[in-house]
Design an enzyme around this catalytic site. Structure first.
Site, mmCIF file in Angstrom:
data_model
loop_
_atom_site.group_PDB
_atom_site.id
_atom_site.type_symbol
_atom_site.label_atom_id
_atom_site.label_comp_id
_atom_site.label_asym_id
_atom_site.label_seq_id
_atom_site.Cartn_x
_atom_site.Cartn_y
_atom_site.Cartn_z
ATOM 1 N N SER A 46 0.474 -1.199 -0.256
ATOM 2 C CA SER A 46 0.099 0.179 -0.088
ATOM 3 C C SER A 46 0.804 1.276 -0.095
ATOM 4 O O SER A 46 1.553 1.549 -1.130
ATOM 5 C CB SER A 46 -1.419 -0.184 1.277
ATOM 6 O OG SER A 46 -2.279 0.901 1.357
ATOM 7 N N ASP A 90 -10.319 -6.231 -3.628
ATOM 8 C CA ASP A 90 -9.359 -4.954 -2.763
ATOM 9 C C ASP A 90 -10.439 -4.367 -3.057
ATOM 10 O O ASP A 90 -11.124 -3.690 -3.626
ATOM 11 C CB ASP A 90 -7.998 -5.144 -3.210
ATOM 12 C CG ASP A 90 -7.291 -3.831 -2.175
ATOM 13 O OD1 ASP A 90 -8.466 -3.251 -1.644
ATOM 14 O OD2 ASP A 90 -6.034 -3.925 -2.403
ATOM 15 N N HIS A 141 -7.237 -6.379 1.235
ATOM 16 C CA HIS A 141 -6.303 -5.644 0.715
ATOM 17 C C HIS A 141 -4.536 -6.076 1.571
ATOM 18 O O HIS A 141 -3.956 -5.706 1.131
ATOM 19 C CB HIS A 141 -6.509 -3.756 1.092
ATOM 20 C CG HIS A 141 -5.808 -2.818 1.249
ATOM 21 N ND1 HIS A 141 -5.533 -2.511 -0.293
ATOM 22 C CD2 HIS A 141 -4.891 -2.334 2.214
ATOM 23 C CE1 HIS A 141 -4.169 -1.313 -0.228
ATOM 24 N NE2 HIS A 141 -4.056 -1.486 1.309
#
Length: 526
Positions: free
Chosen positions: A86, A209, A237
């Site tokens: 991320s 996600d 995620h």
């Protein structure tokens, strides 16, 4: 300025590549912990808590990513494979672009070119959703983080197990870092940067996600055709938490494909086999472990007069030393830890009232907080650990400042008679190899521990027949666990040949000797 927290975990394999793991927003390096043991078999792993998060909570997080990277570079390896999740993936991409000499390869996980969608890049978080979330976080940090966790878990087939792992994360909260981190995510734009990367790149996405939609993979494939892509089915995620085995396999396959992962062909100890072996031997161990009890009793004498609790018996086995440790410690907290579940079950049945806590874990990856243990007692356990830098780094990490560890371990001359005899029979690894003194000393020194005392005692066990020695080794669970051992049962012909060769060691007293080189250490955390 407060230093950014960094933890380096040495690999099991010699000459292993460096791997840096960078976490995402509202997290810390502990998020990787479930994948670390598998990765450490192949990489030297560096874990970093980004400024403002986890153990770097006292540091300032800048909304300008260049300033964040400036804080990170001094603590990062000179050259490594980078894996970022991320926000961590977006930062790792910038490091690869601006410092190409330091990044051998790049893996991004659930990471996008931009975090907030615009007209040209629709496969990202809608701007309205982002600003709504940002406002909610400003109003209530706790509610905002709960909403974020729901988004991370959305669509994940294993959401319950992932959520359980997230609950174990106890993050020091830094409201400023959370706010500045969102501003950073909002402003970052790596679209042109990704086009100009010189190193090999792989992008990993979760198929379900909600924050970085899987449609991103199609846009990446169109914009960056030289990059590699993997979509992990059933994951949200947090694909490395949802399917850790698949995630590790992807990273290893990528590194091997790019010839950045050196396969080590040396014989390595099989840790799972060690655990099973000692578990099976739990009931027979005490009846055969005369030498082991003698060594444990001698090690007790190395305990300092300063009773620094908690005290942990690391590799407690059947719990033989626990009553003596309780008597030594008095009312302080006593913990018992072992790799073998069967040993812990046996110890618990016989010493339940003696011990305050039980831990099933590997000395190379202890399930304990930093600076949490005052004293470690470990008798004849650490010789089963092949990754010495990791062992002593873990001991240093969990010891309180000024805490100490008393250790009994075996030197390489242990069972040399048996080893030498087998070498004349065949080329397999029949006898467990133990580390040289210089290797142990170097690992202790690099970990930042100081050796206060080192004693050596040679113990000689004697037997009328070789079968007495081999039966004893089996009963204590110390049979051959090398990965280079022969498959299947040893034939009668080879056993007969071994017994014949071993006869040359028979002493004047008519007995067969077995030598144990025992080292007793006391190490102190500086």
């Amino acid at each position: 300025m407060t230093a950014v927290y960094r933890e380096r975990l040495a690999s099991y394999a010699s000459g292993a590549a460096e791997l840096v793991l960078l976490h995402g927003w509202a997290s810390d390096s502990e998020i990787w912990r479930s994948s670390v043991p598998a990765l450490r078999r192949h990489f030297h792993v560096t874990l970093v808590d980004l400024p403002g998060f986890g153990r770097s909570a006292a540091c300032e997080f800048h909304r300008d990513p260049a300033l964040v990277i400036k804080q990170l570079l001094p603590i990062l390896p000179e050259s490594a494979i980078y894996c970022g999740w991320s926000l961590g993936g977006m930062l790792a991409t910038l490091i690869a672009a601006n410092h190409p000499e330091r990044v051998r390869a790049l893996v991004t996980v659930a990471s996008n070119a931009i975090f907030v969608a615009d007209e040209a890049w629709s496969a990202a978080m809608p701007a309205a959703d982002f600003f709504t979330f940002q406002a909610a976080l400003e109003k209530s940090t706790a509610k905002g983080l709960r909403r974020f966790n729901l988004l991370q878990l959305h669509g994940d087939e294993r959401a319950d197990s992932v959520q359980a792992l997230l609950r174990n994360q106890k993050l020091p909260l830094n409201d400023s870092a959370l706010a500045e981190g969102l501003h950073c995510l909002q402003s970052m734009d790596n679209r042109s940067v990704l086009s100009n990367l010189k190193c090999p790149v792989m992008h990993v996405f979760g198929a379900e996600d909600a924050l970085v939609p899987s449609a991103t993979a199609a846009m990446f494939a169109a914009q960056y055709p030289d990059h590699e892509y993997s979509i992990m089915a059933g994951c949200g995620h947090l694909p490395f938490l949802s399917s850790p085995d698949e995630f590790v396999s992807l990273v290893l396959a990528f590194a091997r494909l790019k010839e950045m992962l050196r396969e080590d062909k040396l014989h390595h100890l099989d840790k799972a086999d060690i655990g099973r072996s000692f578990s099976r031997a739990a009931a027979s161990y005490d009846g055969a472990a005369m030498l082991q009890r003698r060594i444990a009793d001698r090690l007790i004498s190395l305990l300092s007069q300063t009773k620094n609790a908690p005290l942990m018996d690391l590799g407690c086995g059947t719990g033989y030393s626990l009553p003596a440790l309780r008597e030594y410690l008095g009312e302080g907290e006593l913990l018992a830890a072992d790799l073998a579940p069967g040993m812990l079950i046996y110890a618990k049945e016989h010493h339940l009232d003696t011990v305050d806590g039980w831990l099933c874990g590997d000395a190379e990856d202890l399930p304990l907080a930093d600076n949490s243990i005052g004293l470690i007692f470990s008798s004849l356990a650490l010789q089963w650990c092949e990754n010495l830098p990791a062992v002593y780094a873990e001991i240093e990490r969990v010891l309180k400042p000024g805490g100490s560890a008393v250790i009994a371990t075996l030197g390489p001359d242990t069972l040399y008679e048996l080893r030498e005899s087998w070498r004349q029979v065949d080329a397999y690894a029949h006898v467990n190899e133990f580390s040289e003194r210089a290797e142990i000393q170097l690992a202790i020194q690099k970990a930042g521990l100081r050796v206060e005392e080192w004693q050596e005692h040679i113990e000689l066990m004697e037997y009328e027949q070789l079968s007495g020695l081999t039966r004893e080794l089996k009963n204590i669970g110390a049979h051959n666990v090398n990965s280079g051992r022969p498959n299947g049962l040893t034939s009668r012909a080879r056993i007969k040949a071994l017994a014949s060769v071993y006869e040359k060691f028979r002493g004047q007293n008519g007995l067969l000797p077995a030598t144990y080189q025992v080292w007793y250490l006391r190490c102190v955390k500086r």
